[in-house]
Design a protein around this motif. Structure first.
Motif, PDB file in Angstrom:
ATOM      1  N   VAL A   1       0.774  -1.268  -0.079  1.00 23.68           N
ATOM      2  CA  VAL A   1       0.015  -0.079  -0.002  1.00 23.68           C
ATOM      3  C   VAL A   1       0.909   1.335  -0.129  1.00 23.68           C
ATOM      4  O   VAL A   1       0.686   2.226  -0.628  1.00 23.68           O
ATOM      5  N   THR A   2       1.947   1.111   0.746  1.00 22.73           N
ATOM      6  CA  THR A   2       2.988   2.211   0.788  1.00 22.73           C
ATOM      7  C   THR A   2       3.504   2.771  -0.496  1.00 22.73           C
ATOM      8  O   THR A   2       3.625   3.927  -0.884  1.00 22.73           O
ATOM      9  N   ALA A   3       4.046   1.602  -1.170  1.00 22.41           N
ATOM     10  CA  ALA A   3       4.715   1.783  -2.609  1.00 22.41           C
ATOM     11  C   ALA A   3       3.711   2.073  -3.540  1.00 22.41           C
ATOM     12  O   ALA A   3       3.898   2.985  -4.530  1.00 22.41           O
ATOM     13  N   TYR A   4       2.359   1.747  -3.373  1.00 19.67           N
ATOM     14  CA  TYR A   4       1.272   2.225  -4.528  1.00 19.67           C
ATOM     15  C   TYR A   4       1.107   3.577  -4.250  1.00 19.67           C
ATOM     16  O   TYR A   4       0.955   4.326  -5.205  1.00 19.67           O
ATOM     17  N   ASP A   5       1.066   4.222  -2.729  1.00 18.09           N
ATOM     18  CA  ASP A   5       0.872   5.732  -2.615  1.00 18.09           C
ATOM     19  C   ASP A   5       2.131   6.326  -3.380  1.00 18.09           C
ATOM     20  O   ASP A   5       1.926   7.541  -3.948  1.00 18.09           O
ATOM     21  N   MET A   6       3.381   5.765  -3.299  1.00 18.05           N
ATOM     22  CA  MET A   6       4.662   6.602  -3.845  1.00 18.05           C
ATOM     23  C   MET A   6       4.412   6.551  -5.398  1.00 18.05           C
ATOM     24  O   MET A   6       5.012   7.278  -5.800  1.00 18.05           O
ATOM     25  N   VAL A   7       3.701   5.569  -5.845  1.00 15.29           N
ATOM     26  CA  VAL A   7       3.374   5.611  -7.356  1.00 15.29           C
ATOM     27  C   VAL A   7       2.465   6.686  -7.912  1.00 15.29           C
ATOM     28  O   VAL A   7       2.443   7.471  -8.798  1.00 15.29           O
ATOM     29  N   SER A   8       1.281   6.777  -6.936  1.00 21.72           N
ATOM     30  CA  SER A   8       0.281   7.383  -7.680  1.00 21.72           C
ATOM     31  C   SER A   8       0.336   8.866  -7.369  1.00 21.72           C
ATOM     32  O   SER A   8      -0.096   9.729  -8.055  1.00 21.72           O
ATOM     33  N   THR A   9       1.000   9.087  -6.140  1.00 25.67           N
ATOM     34  CA  THR A   9       1.001  10.632  -5.591  1.00 25.67           C
ATOM     35  C   THR A   9       1.720  11.361  -6.731  1.00 25.67           C
ATOM     36  O   THR A   9       1.445  12.289  -7.204  1.00 25.67           O
ATOM     37  N   PRO A  10       3.135  11.137  -6.893  1.00 28.95           N
ATOM     38  CA  PRO A  10       3.931  11.887  -7.921  1.00 28.95           C
ATOM     39  C   PRO A  10       3.303  11.984  -9.212  1.00 28.95           C
ATOM     40  O   PRO A  10       3.410  12.836 -10.119  1.00 28.95           O
ATOM     41  N   LEU A  11       2.625  10.514  -9.776  1.00 27.75           N
ATOM     42  CA  LEU A  11       2.022  10.779 -11.071  1.00 27.75           C
ATOM     43  C   LEU A  11       1.056  11.493 -11.243  1.00 27.75           C
ATOM     44  O   LEU A  11       1.019  12.390 -12.251  1.00 27.75           O
ATOM     45  N   TRP A  12       0.076  12.128 -10.106  1.00 21.58           N
ATOM     46  CA  TRP A  12      -0.998  12.892 -10.263  1.00 21.58           C
ATOM     47  C   TRP A  12      -0.232  14.353 -10.225  1.00 21.58           C
ATOM     48  O   TRP A  12      -0.617  15.100 -10.921  1.00 21.58           O
ATOM     49  N   LEU A  13       0.558  14.543  -9.393  1.00 22.47           N
ATOM     50  CA  LEU A  13       1.446  15.883  -9.359  1.00 22.47           C
ATOM     51  C   LEU A  13       2.100  15.856 -10.657  1.00 22.47           C
ATOM     52  O   LEU A  13       2.073  17.264 -11.055  1.00 22.47           O
ATOM     53  N   PHE A  14       2.793  15.141 -11.410  1.00 23.72           N
ATOM     54  CA  PHE A  14       3.413  15.289 -12.507  1.00 23.72           C
ATOM     55  C   PHE A  14       2.311  15.875 -13.592  1.00 23.72           C
ATOM     56  O   PHE A  14       2.728  16.593 -14.331  1.00 23.72           O
ATOM     57  N   TYR A  15       1.227  15.202 -13.388  1.00 22.26           N
ATOM     58  CA  TYR A  15       0.011  15.386 -14.569  1.00 22.26           C
ATOM     59  C   TYR A  15      -0.175  16.758 -14.387  1.00 22.26           C
ATOM     60  O   TYR A  15      -0.358  17.683 -15.219  1.00 22.26           O
ATOM     61  N   MET A  16      -0.571  17.432 -13.058  1.00 19.62           N
ATOM     62  CA  MET A  16      -0.885  18.665 -12.787  1.00 19.62           C
ATOM     63  C   MET A  16      -0.023  19.510 -13.270  1.00 19.62           C
ATOM     64  O   MET A  16      -0.181  20.793 -13.711  1.00 19.62           O
ATOM     65  N   LEU A  17       1.452  19.352 -12.935  1.00 20.48           N
ATOM     66  CA  LEU A  17       2.526  20.358 -13.247  1.00 20.48           C
ATOM     67  C   LEU A  17       2.658  20.404 -14.624  1.00 20.48           C
ATOM     68  O   LEU A  17       2.755  21.659 -15.366  1.00 20.48           O
TER      69      LEU A  17
END
Length: 929
Positions: A892-908
């Protein structure tokens, strides 16, 4: 060209503990094989390997191994305690093991058991044995002691009832048996790739084992032989991976397969049902929405699962770029059908080339008898054909395979009198197809293929604009003279020595030349300053190779604006071919090939031009077109601005390999092996080979995986070559060449072609293709390019000042967002590596496969969810429910580390693109966007 005889021969022998006659075609076969037992290697964390004999207890309650220092009651694992069976080298023990690289990915598997998720890591002697244990154990986990009862249920009845119905239709007199010849033909009709004598032999062996005489076959015997001959184990093992431990795929199972493995988007149950109804032979399966092993095999061998992306079977590239931005399918001395010195000339050479999508043909024209120009190679003994008949054929077939412009490379050696005859024939026969419009001197680039549809361009010498007379003299182009003087040692000097000759050109012929004026090349700096965009230079292969090696950057930049034609060295009297990749990598558009000579080089040429509807034009990579980009053709490392890709190819099996056409060996038996070759820029060129499968050309199982780094995907090609290791005279069985950009990922069949390009009936390779970025997986200390980069070693984009204030200001402000985006992307990609490892998957896996892999771990013993997906946030999050095992917390921790920067990268990225968007009107005024 079609063989590997110059390579070091590596005779290899394949030992398998599974006899070939013991074919696995059901889960019950797997369970029975496990009860009998197998020798497996047990891997420990200290790099020790223990050879143990593993077997399943007869009551199917536990898995045992022997010998063991433990008490016999301890040297076992209860089936109930097994949490997961994991394929490949995907546990911490495997990854940290000192012999990691010596273990085959396809032979390795792990049993995860106990409350602490311990792993028993095993390696089988073959991929087949590993598949047997993985399949059997997964069934046992799902159904326990009731496994065999379940297996003998609906699916077996579905397949049996279908075959029984087919048998009854053949048994018109209801005798309960049919003649042997009818049974053989029946199976042959259902599986056309099978050899008749093999089917007949299998029936006779079965009848002999039952001590039966005669030639009558019962329904049971027919079904037994069908099971034996028409069940492909590798497809069966694939089916049960996705069937939720059933003997068939329902619509949801098929959806998962299509999305997770085949990369299909927007798959619905309706689409799955359409596939089932199209390929499932049993009526019961069609009605219930079940895809049996036979239907699944039909689907995987159909055009729907071809390795070539169907999008590329039609024109799919931008055809409105300047002509110089395309590679152009080109023929050398098109009129020759054999060698260059004594061979015959024939109009069939033009027909063949034009039907194959060739867009540049050559006409070497000389004075002929009766005032009729003829075509042949001067200064040689080649035969002659009448110019008029060639123009007739060109008119007929010019746009047979493609509507885009055809270039006639006219090498004119005629007198003024016969030049006028040439003009009359071309005007009369070709008419309005001839493009004679003068170039616009205010333009900077050639017109596009789109704007020249249906037009024929003449590439030839042209009088200067200040020539006021009806004729004038121009320099001569004489490739035939080069060949006749082939004794010269330096092709470069030879070409230069021949360019001083001059001849008279009539104005009428000169006026037919519009945007392809032939001129002599001097040097790059002169061309950059003085050459007009409508002028074309021809390069002898030797001279072009010299520039490719000594001035690769200049050659690429030269070809951004001007057309360059490369023709074979005069030393190639046998009509052998140069490697077109040597010149495509420099951006040379017109690389003239001897179409009459099959082999590796023509395979590359034919394969390359498939990628745009076989229209004869392929758009070059952006790095070869953009004015401000720099690319060196001889780079042996990554290409700046281009993200390298990792190509993972698994050669699973082969089907119906014929004997090499020129083999002198008796019988039909072959010992096949497969080469996978990568052709492209020097940094990408590589090859790997499988082991040899002895005496099996019908359905050899290779199960070998290879990995290649592709630094410039847009110029790369993949070539599959099947060879015979026990050959006499000829080892070539078949090949298939495909551009990297046309590869379809997932499980695919590769059709094989003969040396001369014909499709080999029913002969194919079954492969798995995956494409990832260059990061991920493997042993941490062995990753090489895949190792996770620390923040300090990251390479950030820099911005060059263009001295255009508006643009410079926008990109100056964008530097920090670009830097932040780079960090986010790197962090996300590194997190993906960890997530895949924790999910127990290889670097080849995608995120959907990761979610599927962990889904079985997300439910507790009482079927209550341990983790739920929250879809209400901006991106899906995993939320723990109560107390869960430590390994699940890590996932679950690893999943959060994947999805969080993915969303931020998209927004940026979105914010940055919006900022750039406001500047587009300014950019459009200054750049070709």
């Amino acid at each position: 060209d079609g063989t590997k005889q110059k390579r070091e021969r590596k005779k290899t022998v394949s030992f398998s503990s599974m006899p070939t006659e013991k074919k696995i075609s059901s889960a019950s076969d797997c369970i029975n094989a496990m009860v009998e037992g197998s020798e497996l290697k047990k891997i420990r964390s200290n790099s020790r390997v223990y050879h143990r004999y593993f077997l399943l207890d007869a009551d199917m309650q536990s898995l045992r191994w022997e010998p063991s220092k433990k008490d016999s009651e301890k040297a076992k694992i209860d089936i109930k305690s097994i949490k997961e069976v994991r394929t490949g080298k995907n546990t911490d023990i495997f990854r940290s093991n000192g012999i990691y690289d010596q273990i085959s990915e396809d032979c390795a598997f792990s049993i995860i058991y106990g409350e602490n998720y311990e792993s028993l890591d095993l390696v089988a002697n073959s991929a087949d044995i590993a598949n047997v244990w993985v399949t059997g154990l997964r069934y046992l986990i799902s159904y326990g002691k009731h496994t065999l009862d379940m297996i003998e249920s609906t699916q077996d009845n579905m397949r049996t009832s279908w075959l029984s119905q087919m048998f009854s239709e053949s048994d018109v007199d209801n005798l309960g048996h049919i003649p042997l010849c009818n049974a053989v033909q029946f199976i042959k009709d259902l599986n056309p790739g099978l050899k008749t004598n093999k089917i007949e032999l299998k029936f006779k062996e079965l009848l002999r084992s039952k001590e039966k005489t005669g030639t009558e076959v019962t329904k049971e015997e027919f079904i037994e032989v069908f099971h034996e001959l028409c069940t492909r184990p590798e497809i069966y093992f694939l089916l049960v991976q996705f069937s939720s431990n059933k003997e068939f795929l329902d619509t949801k199972d098929l959806m998962m397969f299509l999305e997770a493995e085949q990369g299909m988007a927007h798959v619905t149950e309706e689409i799955s049902l359409e596939i089932i109804q199209k390929y499932e032979p049993a009526k019961e399966g069609q009605e219930k929405g079940w895809l049996s092993i036979d239907g699944f095999t039909n689907y995987l061998t159909s055009p729907d699962c071809h390795i070539f992306d169907p999008e590329h079977k039609k024109v799919c590239q931008d055809m409105k770029q300047p002509l110089s931005h395309y590679f152009i399918n080109s023929s050398h001395n098109t009129y020759l059908i054999e060698d260059q010195f004594r061979g015959p000339s024939d109009i069939t050479g033009y027909i063949r080339a034009l039907k194959m999508g060739c867009r540049s043909v050559e006409l070497d024209v000389w004075d002929g008898p009766d005032n009729e120009p003829v075509i042949y190679t001067g200064h040689t003994m080649t035969s002659q054909i009448v110019f008029r008949s060639v123009i007739d054929i060109i008119n007929k077939y010019a746009f047979f395979a493609s509507e885009y412009p055809l270039i006639l490379c006219l090498e004119n050696h005629c007198s003024i009198k016969q030049q006028k005859v040439m003009v009359q024939h071309m005007k009369k026969i070709l008419g309005d197809k001839l493009h004679t419009q003068s170039p616009n001197i205010e333009d900077s680039y050639l017109p596009s293929p789109e704007s020249l549809k249906g037009k024929i361009l003449i590439k030839a010498k042209k009088l200067s604009s200040n020539c006021s007379g009806l004729e004038g003299d121009v320099t001569d182009e004489d490739e035939g003279a080069e060949m006749s003087q082939r004794v010269g040692k330096e092709g470069v000097e030879q070409q230069n020595s021949l360019t001083g000759k001059r001849f008279q050109l009539c104005k009428e012929l000169s006026e037919l030349v519009s945007i392809c004026k032939s001129v002599q090349f001097k040097e790059f700096q002169v061309s950059f300053q003085l050459q007009k965009y409508w002028e074309v230079c021809s390069f002898n292969e030797v001279l072009a190779s010299k520039y490719a090696n000594e001035n690769p950057g200049d050659f690429v930049n030269y070809n951004k604006r001007f057309l360059a034609r490369v023709f074979p060295s005069p030393m190639r009297i046998d009509s052998s071919n140069m490697n077109p990749q040597d010149f495509w990598k420099c951006g040379c558009q017109i690389v003239a090939m001897n179409f009459q000579t099959p082999g590796l080089m023509m395979d590359l040429n034919i394969g390359w031009f498939r990628q745009n509807g076989n229209c004869g034009y392929v758009l070059r990579p952006a790095i070869m077109r953009e004015e401000v980009s720099f690319f060196s053709a001889n780079t042996k490392d990554t290409v700046p601005g281009v993200s390298p890709q990792l190509l993972h190819i698994k050669i699973i099996s082969g089907q119906n390999f014929p004997k090499p056409k020129g083999s002198g060996a008796k019988g039909d038996v072959v010992d096949p092996y497969v080469y996978v070759e990568i052709h492209g820029i020097p940094a990408d060129c590589a090859e790997q080979r499988t082991k040899t499968m002895h005496q099996n050309g019908d359905n050899p199982i290779f199960d070998e995986s290879f990995e290649f780094q592709i630094n410039l995907p847009e110029l790369a090609m993949v070539r599959f070559v099947v060879l015979d290791d026990d050959y006499i005279g000829d080892e070539f069985i078949g090949q298939y060449t495909i551009p990297f950009e046309c590869l379809q990922t997932g499980y695919r069949h590769v059709p094989l072609q003969s040396l001369t390009g014909e499709m080999l009936a029913h002969a194919s390779l079954f492969v798995h293709v995956a494409i990832t970025n260059r990061r991920g997986g493997g042993k941490p200390h062995k990753r090489g390019l895949s190792v996770r980069k620390g923040k300090k070693s990251r390479e950030y984009a820099s911005v060059r000042t263009l001295w255009i204030k508006t643009i410079d200001e926008v990109f100056k402000n964008a530097l920090q967002p670009i830097r932040d985006a780079t960090d986010l992307r790197e962090n996300m990609q590194n997190a993906v590596v960890s997530f895949k490892e924790l999910c127990g998957l290889s670097p080849v896996a995608n995120l959907m496969q990761c979610i599927l892999a962990v889904s079985t771990r997300l439910v507790g013993p009482d079927s209550a969810p341990l983790v739920v997906l929250n879809l209400n946030d901006q991106y899906p999050t995993m939320e723990l429910q109560g107390i869960v095992p430590e390994v699940l917390k890590k996932i679950v921790t690893a999943y959060d580390m994947v999805s969080t920067p993915l969303w931020l990268f998209y927004m940026l990225s979105k914010r940055f693109l919006l900022r750039i968007h406001s500047t587009v009107p300014v950019l459009k005024g200054r750049f070709n966007l």
